[in-house]
Design a protein around this motif. Structure first.
Motif, PDB file in Angstrom:
ATOM      1  N   UNK A  75       0.872  -1.331  -0.072  1.00  0.00           N
ATOM      2  CA  UNK A  75      -0.150   0.385   0.049  1.00  0.00           C
ATOM      3  C   UNK A  75       0.597   0.796  -0.643  1.00  0.00           C
ATOM      4  N   UNK A  76       0.467   2.657  -0.844  1.00  0.00           N
ATOM      5  CA  UNK A  76       1.216   3.474  -0.432  1.00  0.00           C
ATOM      6  C   UNK A  76       0.253   4.067   0.927  1.00  0.00           C
ATOM      7  N   UNK A  77       1.405   5.431   0.320  1.00  0.00           N
ATOM      8  CA  UNK A  77       0.610   6.464   1.624  1.00  0.00           C
ATOM      9  C   UNK A  77      -0.338   6.853   1.581  1.00  0.00           C
ATOM     10  N   UNK A  78      -0.801   7.042   2.994  1.00  0.00           N
ATOM     11  CA  UNK A  78      -2.918   7.698   3.200  1.00  0.00           C
ATOM     12  C   UNK A  78      -2.524   8.683   1.998  1.00  0.00           C
ATOM     13  N   UNK A  79      -3.565   9.431   2.001  1.00  0.00           N
ATOM     14  CA  UNK A  79      -3.269  11.050   1.450  1.00  0.00           C
ATOM     15  C   UNK A  79      -3.851  12.270   2.189  1.00  0.00           C
ATOM     16  N   UNK A  80      -3.927  13.168   2.288  1.00  0.00           N
ATOM     17  CA  UNK A  80      -4.332  14.144   3.306  1.00  0.00           C
ATOM     18  C   UNK A  80      -5.403  14.005   3.613  1.00  0.00           C
ATOM     19  N   UNK A  81      -5.816  14.409   4.750  1.00  0.00           N
ATOM     20  CA  UNK A  81      -7.437  14.420   5.015  1.00  0.00           C
ATOM     21  C   UNK A  81      -8.030  15.362   4.196  1.00  0.00           C
ATOM     22  N   UNK A  95      -4.219   4.098  -1.870  1.00  0.00           N
ATOM     23  CA  UNK A  95      -3.540   2.955  -4.021  1.00  0.00           C
ATOM     24  C   UNK A  95      -2.481   1.437  -3.127  1.00  0.00           C
ATOM     25  N   UNK A  96      -2.923   0.378  -3.827  1.00  0.00           N
ATOM     26  CA  UNK A  96      -1.709  -0.223  -4.471  1.00  0.00           C
ATOM     27  C   UNK A  96      -2.250  -0.875  -5.660  1.00  0.00           C
ATOM     28  N   UNK A  97      -1.164  -1.667  -6.703  1.00  0.00           N
ATOM     29  CA  UNK A  97      -1.341  -2.272  -7.841  1.00  0.00           C
ATOM     30  C   UNK A  97      -0.523  -3.212  -7.792  1.00  0.00           C
ATOM     31  N   UNK A  98      -1.147  -3.741  -8.737  1.00  0.00           N
ATOM     32  CA  UNK A  98      -1.079  -5.556  -9.627  1.00  0.00           C
ATOM     33  C   UNK A  98       0.683  -5.172  -9.430  1.00  0.00           C
ATOM     34  N   UNK A  99       1.598  -6.482  -9.177  1.00  0.00           N
ATOM     35  CA  UNK A  99       2.849  -6.884  -8.946  1.00  0.00           C
ATOM     36  C   UNK A  99       2.979  -7.863 -10.239  1.00  0.00           C
ATOM     37  N   UNK A 100       2.139  -8.644 -10.298  1.00  0.00           N
ATOM     38  CA  UNK A 100       1.816 -10.271 -10.161  1.00  0.00           C
ATOM     39  C   UNK A 100       0.535 -10.529 -11.002  1.00  0.00           C
ATOM     40  N   UNK A 114      -8.049   0.044  -4.129  1.00  0.00           N
ATOM     41  CA  UNK A 114      -7.698   1.544  -3.429  1.00  0.00           C
ATOM     42  C   UNK A 114      -8.875   1.481  -2.174  1.00  0.00           C
ATOM     43  N   UNK A 115      -8.272   1.561  -0.575  1.00  0.00           N
ATOM     44  CA  UNK A 115      -9.072   1.705   0.169  1.00  0.00           C
ATOM     45  C   UNK A 115      -9.323   3.292   0.525  1.00  0.00           C
ATOM     46  N   UNK A 116     -10.284   3.105   1.526  1.00  0.00           N
ATOM     47  CA  UNK A 116     -10.929   5.083   1.619  1.00  0.00           C
ATOM     48  C   UNK A 116     -11.248   5.012   2.893  1.00  0.00           C
TER      49      UNK A 116
END
Length: 253
Positions: A75-81, A95-100, A114-116
């Motif tokens: 997972x990447x870092x959370x965005x600003x509130x 967000x995150x991406x599929x490596x394979x 994506x998570x929120x």
């Protein structure tokens, strides 16, 4: 690497050219791999003498692609509130991406890319939450340990005198004490001067005879005087030795 034992006969049509051979001239092994690239063997059959001289053949095989599971990246870092545009609530996402990707019979990636979530900051306070229910009363605490003994107090003031006690019972007569050690005999003193003739005293009790004094010198003959009253007693002789102590008297009340 071990391979499966030969199981099936190879058909002449699978030799891929050359003169026609008997149907049972070859024995085919299983593919060396259950998935992905592998190989199989065409082994000349030792049981058929009618087959011409045929070489051992190695053929590629691929039953199906090997399964590869899908793999998510971190997972990447959370965005600003920031405000979501709907009232005072705020959200942030990552967000995150599929490596394979999945291959063959592999497993798909589970979850979203994506998570929120709702968030809270100094500029984004959100809706006030509802008051929670009252908590359950806690268990009664254990009794504390005994404290350390205090310092010793100062002595109190002297109390008033107590009432006189009742007279004690009269004690029994004590035993006679042991005889004392005789004292040392004193030094004989010098003869005293002749005292003046005193008036006649009353006749005292007869005292115990004293020890003989030292013999005096002969005096000169004086004139015969009138007969006078009895003269005083002579000088006392030296003290006699102390006698043993008498018995102890009765204890007074």
């Amino acid at each position: 690497r071990q391979y499966n034992a030969p199981t099936t006969s190879y058909s002449p049509s699978q030799t891929g050219g050359g003169s026609a051979v008997s149907k049972n001239c070859y024995i085919q092994t299983d593919c060396s791999s259950s998935c992905g690239d592998g190989f199989l063997l065409l082994i000349p059959s030792p049981d058929n003498n009618q087959c011409p001289s045929t070489p051992l053949q190695v053929l590629p095989c691929n039953i199906e692609p090997c399964p590869v599971n899908c793999l998510w990246g971190p997972w990447l870092a959370w965005s600003q509130c920031s405000s979501s545009g709907q009232g005072p609530s705020c959200t942030q996402s990552r967000r995150r991406r599929r490596l394979r990707p999945r291959t063959g019979r592999g497993k798909d990636c589970i979850g979203e890319d994506t998570e929120q979530r709702f968030c809270y900051s100094q500029t984004c306070r959100g809706y006030p939450g509802l008051a929670g229910p009252s908590g359950v009363p806690g268990l009664q605490g254990r009794d504390g340990s005994n404290g350390v003994p205090g310092n010793q107090g100062y002595p109190g003031k002297q109390g008033p005198p107590g009432n006189p006690g009742s007279p004690g019972t009269r004690g029994g007569d004590g035993k006679n004490g042991l005889n004392g050690i005789p004292g040392v005999r004193g030094i004989k003193g010098d003869p005293g001067r002749d005292g003046l003739q005193g008036p006649g005293g009353s006749e005292g009790p007869v005292g115990p005879p004293g020890q003989l004094g030292a013999r005096g010198k002969f005096g000169g003959a004086g004139p015969v005087g009138p007969r006078g009253p009895p003269g005083p007693l002579g000088d006392a002789g030296p003290d006699g030795r102390s006698g043993p102590p008498g018995p102890t008297g009765a204890q007074g009340q």
